[in-house]
Design an enzyme around this catalytic site. Structure first.
Site, PDB file in Angstrom:
ATOM      1  N   SER A 125       0.817  -1.211   0.000  1.00  0.00           N
ATOM      2  CA  SER A 125       0.000   0.000   0.000  1.00  0.00           C
ATOM      3  C   SER A 125       0.849   1.258   0.000  1.00  0.00           C
ATOM      4  O   SER A 125       1.868   1.338   0.706  1.00  0.00           O
ATOM      5  CB  SER A 125      -0.915   0.011   1.225  1.00  0.00           C
ATOM      6  OG  SER A 125      -1.609   1.241   1.317  1.00  0.00           O
ATOM      7  N   GLU A 127      -0.028   3.728   1.485  1.00  0.00           N
ATOM      8  CA  GLU A 127      -0.174   4.274   2.828  1.00  0.00           C
ATOM      9  C   GLU A 127       1.113   4.119   3.639  1.00  0.00           C
ATOM     10  O   GLU A 127       1.309   4.831   4.625  1.00  0.00           O
ATOM     11  CB  GLU A 127      -1.323   3.584   3.563  1.00  0.00           C
ATOM     12  CG  GLU A 127      -2.699   3.892   3.024  1.00  0.00           C
ATOM     13  CD  GLU A 127      -3.135   5.326   3.326  1.00  0.00           C
ATOM     14  OE1 GLU A 127      -2.701   5.864   4.365  1.00  0.00           O
ATOM     15  OE2 GLU A 127      -3.897   5.881   2.529  1.00  0.00           O
ATOM     16  N   TYR A 149      -2.986   0.268   9.926  1.00  0.00           N
ATOM     17  CA  TYR A 149      -3.016  -0.407   8.621  1.00  0.00           C
ATOM     18  C   TYR A 149      -1.675  -0.238   7.908  1.00  0.00           C
ATOM     19  O   TYR A 149      -1.091  -1.203   7.395  1.00  0.00           O
ATOM     20  CB  TYR A 149      -4.148   0.171   7.784  1.00  0.00           C
ATOM     21  CG  TYR A 149      -4.164  -0.283   6.339  1.00  0.00           C
ATOM     22  CD1 TYR A 149      -4.734  -1.497   5.985  1.00  0.00           C
ATOM     23  CD2 TYR A 149      -3.613   0.512   5.335  1.00  0.00           C
ATOM     24  CE1 TYR A 149      -4.750  -1.916   4.652  1.00  0.00           C
ATOM     25  CE2 TYR A 149      -3.619   0.107   4.008  1.00  0.00           C
ATOM     26  CZ  TYR A 149      -4.193  -1.108   3.675  1.00  0.00           C
ATOM     27  OH  TYR A 149      -4.193  -1.515   2.354  1.00  0.00           O
TER      28      TYR A 149
END
Length: 253
Positions: A125, A127, A149
């Site tokens: 990800s 992120e 996450y």
């Protein structure tokens, strides 16, 4: 020769689109889901109901994964499973980290112990970068995760790299920035906007009062791509001569 693929998390947006692409090229597709009994609306929407061989398997259960690898004998394994909501990860941090990291380790270890020449792709990800610089991020940009996450995805990323370098596995991570399609669940912001606007329009057309659509910070910029393009990149990564980690994004905010 025919190719066999095993997709963990086949019933989600990315898993369903990947299964569609794999089946279209003639690959035999096996898949797992957290709810093996269904229903599978994404697979049904893509006409894949009878083209994906479904299995019940917890990806964090190494013994179950090993049995599945023995039964399926895949050439390629894709890990698209686990909790995928950044927002939910703040409410359920331990569950989020366990679902991402434990599954990655279990699948990698099962592949290692099998001794088979299986190629593995893990869904990472964007992120992991945290607040991405205005110039964007590439494979050399440091990770600065800002959510449970993202922390889990960063740990999984380095786990994949460790298995690649230490055990010689063909294992790679696709560092995926935001990507959407009509198959996306409503908890994601694009579907909140689309479905919220549709509900408002329907109520206004019926002469009824409509609740406003409330969103968070509208000043945030995101790199948003088309999900089918992103999952096509996963396939290409496993067909390369060597295993490498790649950022998958459009390059535009």
């Amino acid at each position: 020769m025919s190719r066999t693929a095993l997709v963990f998390g086949v019933s989600g947006q990315d898993g369903s689109l990947l299964a569609e692409q794999l089946a279209a090229e003639g690959t035999v597709v096996h898949g797992t889901s957290r709810q093996p009994a269904g229903p599978f609306p994404n697979l049904a929407a893509l006409g894949l109901g009878d083209r994906v061989r479904l299995h019940g398997c917890r990806p964090d259960d190494i013994d179950a994964v090993r049995r599945l690898l023995d039964a399926v004998q895949p050439d390629e394994v894709y890990n698209l499973s686990a909790q995928s909501s950044v927002g939910l990860s703040f409410a359920e941090p331990r569950e989020t980290i366990d679902s991402i990291l434990s599954a990655t380790v279990a699948i990698l270890d099962a592949i290692r112990l099998s001794g088979a020449a299986i190629r593995f792709c893990n869904a990472g990800s964007g992120e992991c970068f945290g607040e991405t610089p205005p110039t964007g991020a590439d494979e050399s940009t440091p990770f600065r995760p800002r959510s449970p996450y993202a922390v889990a995805k960063a740990a999984a990323h380095w786990t994949v790299a460790t298995y690649r370098e230490s055990y010689g596995l063909f294992a790679a991570t696709a560092i995926l920035f935001n990507h959407e399609s009509p198959l996306r669940a409503e908890r994601f912001v694009t579907q909140k906007v689309v479905r919220g606007a549709a509900r408002i329009a329907a109520r206004l057309a019926a002469g009824q009062a409509a609740e406003p659509l409330r969103l968070g910070n509208l000043d945030i910029c995101r790199d948003w791509g088309w999900a089918a393009d992103h999952v096509a990149a996963l396939r290409l990564m496993l067909r390369a001569d060597s295993a490498e980690d790649f950022v998958i994004a459009t390059g535009e905010a």
